[in-house]
Structure formats: structure tokens, C-alpha cells
Design a protein around this motif. Structure first.
Motif, PDB file in Angstrom:
ATOM      1  N   ALA A 147      62.127  17.661  49.249  1.00  0.00           N
ATOM      2  CA  ALA A 147      62.989  16.539  48.853  1.00  0.00           C
ATOM      3  C   ALA A 147      64.112  16.301  49.850  1.00  0.00           C
ATOM      4  O   ALA A 147      64.693  15.217  49.881  1.00  0.00           O
ATOM      5  CB  ALA A 147      63.561  16.794  47.459  1.00  0.00           C
ATOM      6  N   ASP A 151      62.167  10.371  52.084  1.00  0.00           N
ATOM      7  CA  ASP A 151      62.847   9.394  51.245  1.00  0.00           C
ATOM      8  C   ASP A 151      62.352   9.445  49.806  1.00  0.00           C
ATOM      9  O   ASP A 151      63.123   9.249  48.866  1.00  0.00           O
ATOM     10  CB  ASP A 151      62.634   7.989  51.812  1.00  0.00           C
ATOM     11  CG  ASP A 151      63.250   7.836  53.193  1.00  0.00           C
ATOM     12  OD1 ASP A 151      64.490   7.810  53.286  1.00  0.00           O
ATOM     13  OD2 ASP A 151      62.485   7.772  54.174  1.00  0.00           O
ATOM     14  N   GLN A 152      61.037   9.694  49.634  1.00  0.00           N
ATOM     15  CA  GLN A 152      60.462   9.778  48.298  1.00  0.00           C
ATOM     16  C   GLN A 152      59.345  10.812  48.282  1.00  0.00           C
ATOM     17  O   GLN A 152      58.704  11.066  49.316  1.00  0.00           O
ATOM     18  CB  GLN A 152      59.885   8.424  47.866  1.00  0.00           C
ATOM     19  CG  GLN A 152      60.911   7.347  47.564  1.00  0.00           C
ATOM     20  CD  GLN A 152      60.245   6.083  47.046  1.00  0.00           C
ATOM     21  OE1 GLN A 152      59.362   5.532  47.681  1.00  0.00           O
ATOM     22  NE2 GLN A 152      60.670   5.625  45.873  1.00  0.00           N
ATOM     23  N   TYR A 175      68.285  15.118  41.853  1.00  0.00           N
ATOM     24  CA  TYR A 175      68.078  13.936  42.683  1.00  0.00           C
ATOM     25  C   TYR A 175      67.959  12.696  41.809  1.00  0.00           C
ATOM     26  O   TYR A 175      67.527  12.782  40.656  1.00  0.00           O
ATOM     27  CB  TYR A 175      66.804  14.087  43.526  1.00  0.00           C
ATOM     28  CG  TYR A 175      66.843  15.264  44.468  1.00  0.00           C
ATOM     29  CD1 TYR A 175      67.348  15.124  45.756  1.00  0.00           C
ATOM     30  CD2 TYR A 175      66.386  16.518  44.055  1.00  0.00           C
ATOM     31  CE1 TYR A 175      67.394  16.212  46.620  1.00  0.00           C
ATOM     32  CE2 TYR A 175      66.432  17.607  44.905  1.00  0.00           C
ATOM     33  CZ  TYR A 175      66.932  17.448  46.194  1.00  0.00           C
ATOM     34  OH  TYR A 175      66.994  18.525  47.038  1.00  0.00           O
ATOM     35  N   ARG A 179      64.010   8.681  44.047  1.00  0.00           N
ATOM     36  CA  ARG A 179      63.403   9.600  45.007  1.00  0.00           C
ATOM     37  C   ARG A 179      61.986  10.002  44.620  1.00  0.00           C
ATOM     38  O   ARG A 179      61.293  10.658  45.402  1.00  0.00           O
ATOM     39  CB  ARG A 179      64.262  10.876  45.127  1.00  0.00           C
ATOM     40  CG  ARG A 179      65.676  10.635  45.619  1.00  0.00           C
ATOM     41  CD  ARG A 179      65.707  10.153  47.054  1.00  0.00           C
ATOM     42  NE  ARG A 179      65.139  11.145  47.953  1.00  0.00           N
ATOM     43  CZ  ARG A 179      65.816  12.209  48.409  1.00  0.00           C
ATOM     44  NH1 ARG A 179      67.072  12.404  48.044  1.00  0.00           N
ATOM     45  NH2 ARG A 179      65.243  13.064  49.229  1.00  0.00           N
TER      46      ARG A 179
END
Length: 242
Positions: A147, A151-152, A175, A179
Motif C-alpha cells: 500500500a 496508488d491503489q 488508508y 486506495r
């Protein structure tokens, strides 16, 4: 731990990749319709960017860019065994030919041992592509270190029969929901709202739900639009939340 505040986050569609635009022209055209709640659309020309620019994919990508939709090139990491130089070469082709806005790195490994290699690959992609959107297609919860470098993350990709009983990893609560991505196939129309509730409860703001099924010779469930496409677009487009 569930993301109790996730209902305030806009849920949008991430499209893992439809069939080639020559085979599914109407579906690709539908994606460019104004107001469609899209986060991004993945483009897979021929198990990657192909050997030369494809005019049908050029047209489809161009329409999406014109509509303000983020287009990602699909790269297959093959669980970490693909050569990094080969992957960067494919990435450059996507950039040069289709002006992609980032990459969906599918079949990404999940373990701590593979994390340094994936981190180096992402750094290399950013070096050649600049500020690009990088999505790691794990399909399950990976080591939390992933993570920090993308970005995702796609933390679920699979059938509804598994998703409806799935549990979110506690570390994801550190997060924001934007995400995380959840891709679920075999979702019956009558369970669409339940699936959306699960995604919001588990803290995934990018989703793709379809009634198509895959496996056992049935093909890729993501290749065609769900039968309830208009309904899910309406639900997400109006900001429906629980």
C-alpha cells in the motif's frame, strides 16, 4: 476493522478490461458516455500493448480521453516472474501509442519477499511515465507494505459466493477507501445493493460488479458489461449510499 466513514466517499467504477473494441464496440462506446461514474478503464490490446498500434484501440482510448476518463494499460506481472525490462518496454508502448494515464499491474504477487522487486518496478515505471496512476492487481489482501508504493490495490477479485462472506484485513483501516478496489463477478441483480454495502463497509471506493461468470471454460467474466449496467451507473451516479 470496517471503514465506518466510507459512506461519505464517492464510489466509482474501475473497469478491469473489456473484450477488444472490434468485438465489443458498443460497450467501449458506452464507457465514454458523459456522466458515467468511472475511476479508470483498463486497456489490454493483446495480452499487453501488442506489436503495433491497433486502430480500434486507438479510437476507443481516444474517445475515453476526450470524455475525461483515465485509461490504464494492463501489464501482466505473472506473480512476479516477468522480466522488468520487458514490462517497461510494454509500458513505453502503451504510453507512446495510447497515451495511457497509468497501469493496472495484474497478477501482482502478494508476499513480503516479492515486495522489493515490485517496488523497484514501480519506481522504474514512474521514471519513464512521470506522474502516473499505478494499480496493483493482487486480487486478495497482500502484505501491507504494498500500500505504500502504489496508488491503489485490488484487494478482492473473485466470485460473489466468496465476496458476500469476505473479511477485510485490519491494516486497510489505516488508508482511505479510494486506495482499494473490489472486482466481483457472478453478482445477481437482486444482490447488487448488498454488494455495494459490503464494498462501502470494507472501505473500497473503486468497484466493478457483474452478473457475468467465469472459470470452468466460461471465459473472462470481465470481458462484457453486466446485464444491470444502467442500474449500477444510476446508483453510483446519484451518490446512493447506506
Amino acid at each position: 476493522m470496517p471503514h465506518l466513514t466510507s459512506t461519505a466517499v464517492r464510489t466509482a467504477l474501475g473497469v478491469p478490461g473489456y473484450a477488444h473494441p472490434l468485438v465489443a464496440p458498443a460497450q467501449w462506446a458506452e464507457l465514454a458516455r458523459p456522466g458515467t461514474p468511472l475511476d479508470w478503464v483498463a486497456l489490454d490490446v493483446c495480452a499487453g500493448p501488442g506489436a503495433r498500434p491497433d486502430p480500434h484501440c486507438l479510437e476507443a482510448a481516444g474517445r475515453l480521453h476526450h470524455a475525461g476518463v483515465r485509461v490504464l494499460g494492463r501489464l501482466d506481472l505473472a506473480q512476479g516472474v516477468r522480466d522488468h525490462a520487458e514490462l517497461r518496454h510494454d509500458a513505453l508502448r502503451y504510453l507512446d501509442w495510447y497515451q495511457v494515464d497509468g497501469f493496472l499491474l495484474d497478477r501482482c504477487p502478494t508476499g513480503a519477499a516479492e515486495l522489493p522487486g515490485v517496488r523497484r518496478l514501480l519506481a522504474g515505471l514512474r521514471a519513464v511515465a512521470g506522474a502516473t496512476h499505478l494499480v496493483l492487481g493482487h486480487g486478495t489482501h497482500p502484505h501491507p507494505g504494498y500500500a505504500e508504493c502504489a496508488d491503489q490495490l485490488v484487494t478482492f477479485a473473485g466470485p460473489w459466493s466468496d465476496y458476500r462472506w469476505s473479511q477485510v484485513a485490519e491494516w486497510t483501516a489505516d488508508y482511505p477507501p479510494d486506495r482499494f478496489c473490489h472486482f466481483v463477478h457472478g453478482v445477481p441483480r437482486g444482490h447488487l445493493e448488498e454488494a455495494l454495502r459490503i464494498a462501502r463497509w470494507q472501505g473500497a471506493a473503486t468497484i466493478y460488479f457483474t452478473d457475468r461468470t467465469g472459470g470452468r471454460g466460461q471465459g473472462d467474466p470481465w470481458e462484457a458489461m453486466p446485464g444491470y449496467w444502467d442500474e449500477i451507473v444510476s446508483r453510483l451516479g446519484t451518490g446512493v449510499s447506506e
